[in-house]
Each structure stands twice: as structure tokens, then as C-alpha cells.
Design an enzyme around this catalytic site. Structure first.
Site, mmCIF file in Angstrom:
data_model
loop_
_atom_site.group_PDB
_atom_site.id
_atom_site.type_symbol
_atom_site.label_atom_id
_atom_site.label_comp_id
_atom_site.label_asym_id
_atom_site.label_seq_id
_atom_site.Cartn_x
_atom_site.Cartn_y
_atom_site.Cartn_z
ATOM 1 N N PRO A 1 0.830 -1.215 0.000
ATOM 2 C CA PRO A 1 0.000 0.000 0.000
ATOM 3 C C PRO A 1 0.864 1.264 0.000
ATOM 4 O O PRO A 1 1.840 1.354 0.736
ATOM 5 C CB PRO A 1 -0.789 -0.116 1.303
ATOM 6 N N ARG B 1 14.908 -1.949 -6.326
ATOM 7 C CA ARG B 1 13.517 -2.341 -6.582
ATOM 8 C C ARG B 1 13.287 -2.564 -8.069
ATOM 9 O O ARG B 1 13.877 -1.885 -8.907
ATOM 10 C CB ARG B 1 12.559 -1.231 -6.096
#
Ligand code: ZN
Length: 274
Positions: free
Chosen positions: A2, A262
Site C-alpha cells: 500500500p 527495486r
């Protein structure tokens, strides 16, 4: 995980479904990252009315009528739901707070990276988790954003993920904003012209606002709103999760690299490293 739009959706749901209610009981089913401790958190919440819910970056806050604040982070898989008491409790439910209308506020976290603190409201500002947090990504003004970006020697992806100059963005919304701003993820932030930094600020706000309006992005069913509904912004993603598919602006296949540790998605034609 989230990010700002998903946390905003959860907070809006808490305002609608839980704020104004009194907590009549708290059960801890599985201990987790509860501070000061699960038992103290449960004791402190029992009997309290929930007065407001708000957000800063990806951190959520619920204040109580005795000047305490419940502060939390959903991290990877945290979910806050308000459900009827007779609805089955899913596995990995850690905390159940029974509200005065008989429904239950439930905290569930499959991967257990999330956390929740209950502390006096006056001490919230001193939390270590807030110490390095920059202004919220929907609140930061253009001049402050442009100055902070242009003063940084970091790559854009790393800088925007870092939360220090601007709080709330994560992997999805950084990739989406950089594509729309036509900026390469590893471009050094300090090399941006004032004009391009301004454009990035505007695009970041547009992407986040559109995602809030769509109730966030639900991928793998991990993120749900307080009422269990999924978000729909994943259908508007232009690069995130689209490696190998054509860029919606130019048709060039989207590339996935690792930047700032990432998985990072971008269009090598639209987002040149210059
Ligand atoms: Zn393109």
C-alpha cells in the site's frame, strides 16, 4: 505494498465506518508489532471513542477521546477492515476491536511487517518512524519540491522512494509518475532543470489524485479497502507490471530493471537518461 492512494482510501473508510464509534472490547489473537505491548495497547483502546482518522505519507493515525493516538503502517500486507461480527475471521487476523455498533475493526497482516503503536497524542511527533519523513506528496508545494529535488545527488527513483523529501510514494507510483514526466528512473535528481522538476511535481500530484479517486491499485488481492472492496487504478498503470508490453505513448516495449534495489519499469524511448 500500500502506498499513499491505498492508505488514503483506508483512512477515508475508517472515517466513514469507525470514527465516532466507541471501542467496547479488544482481543489480541496473534501478537505482532504492537507497542507498547499487545496487552497495553488493548487496555488503552478499550472503552475509548475514536475521534479522527488521518494520514501522513503511508502512515495512518486514529485519535481517541482521551488524547491518545493509534499510529500504524500497513507495510506489505496489512489490512484494516470493519466487518460484521458474524463474518468469519480470516487467518492472520491479529487484532479485533469490537465497536459499539456490534461490528469489528480487524487488523490482519499475512506477512507481519506492519506495526501499530498506541501512545499519548502529544508524543506522536517524537516517533522515530516520523523523524525522517518529508512533507506529504499531496501537500508539498511546488517550490519546496523543486528545491529539494534539484539539491539532491541521488537517482530519481531512489530519491522519491526515500520518503525524506516527499512522503507517500512507493514502487508503483514512482514508476507511473516518472513515465508520465518522461524522466529516466536513474537520472540524477540534481540534473533536472527547474522546468522538468516542476513538471514532475505536477505529474506526481495528478497520478496520486487519480489513484485516490480510483481507490488505489489492487494487485494480487493484497490491498483492500476497509469495506473489502478492491481499488481499480491498476487498470490505468502505464508501466508498472507491464514489462515487455508496448508503451501506451510510443509502442516501444516497456523494460524492467532494478533501480534503488527495486524492480523498476520504464519506457526506454520516452524516458531517456539525459
Ligand atoms: Zn514510450
Amino acid at each position: 505494498m500500500p502506498e499513499l492512494p491505498e492508505v488514503e482510501t483506508v483512512v477515508a473508510g475508517l472515517r466513514r465506518e469507525a470514527v465516532g464509534r466507541r471501542v467496547v472490547d479488544v482481543e489480541i489473537l496473534l501478537d505482532a508489532h504492537f507497542l507498547p505491548s499487545a496487552a497495553e495497547l488493548a487496555d488503552g483502546l478499550r472503552g475509548r471513542r475514536l475521534t479522527t482518522a488521518r494520514r501522513w505519507g503511508k502512515i495512518w493515525f486514529v485519535d481517541t477521546d482521551d488524547e491518545q493516538t493509534l499510529v500504524g503502517h500497513l507495510r506489505m500486507t496489512g489490512q484494516l477492515r470493519v466487518q460484521p461480527a458474524d463474518e468469519p475471521r480470516l487467518p492472520h487476523t491479529h487484532l479485533v476491536a469490537t465497536l459499539d455498533d456490534g461490528r469489528e475493526l480487524r487488523w490482519r497482516d499475512v506477512r507481519r511487517f506492519g506495526w501499530m503503536h498506541l501512545l499519548p497524542s502529544a508524543e506522536v511527533a517524537g516517533l522515530p518512524e516520523l523523524a525522517r519523513l518529508g512533507p506529504d506528496a499531496l501537500a508539498i508545494d511546488e517550490a519546496a519540491f523543486v528545491a529539494a529535488v534539484r539539491a539532491s545527488g541521488r537517482g530519481l527513483k531512489a530519491l522519491l522512494l526515500g520518503q525524506e523529501i516527499v512522503a507517500g510514494l512507493g514502487n508503483i507510483y514512482v514508476d507511473e509518475a516518472l513515465h508520465r514526466a518522461r524522466l529516466h528512473p536513474t537520472l540524477t535528481a540534481g540534473r533536472l532543470s527547474r522546468e522538468r522538476a516542476r513538471r514532475l511535481h505536477g505529474v506526481m500530484r495528478e497520478v496520486l489524485s487519480a489513484a485516490v479517486a480510483a481507490h488505489g491499485s489492487s494487485i494480487d488481492g493484497q490491498y483492500v479497502a476497509v469495506d473489502g472492496e478492491l481499488g481499480s487504478y491498476q487498470h490505468a498503470h502505464r508501466v508498472y507490471g507491464r514489462a515487455g508490453q508496448p508503451c501506451l505513448a510510443c509502442g516501444t516495449p516497456i523494460v524492467r530493471i532494478v533501480a534503488a534495489g527495486r524492480g523498476t519499469h520504464y519506457c526506454p524511448s520516452c524516458q531517456r537518461r539525459r
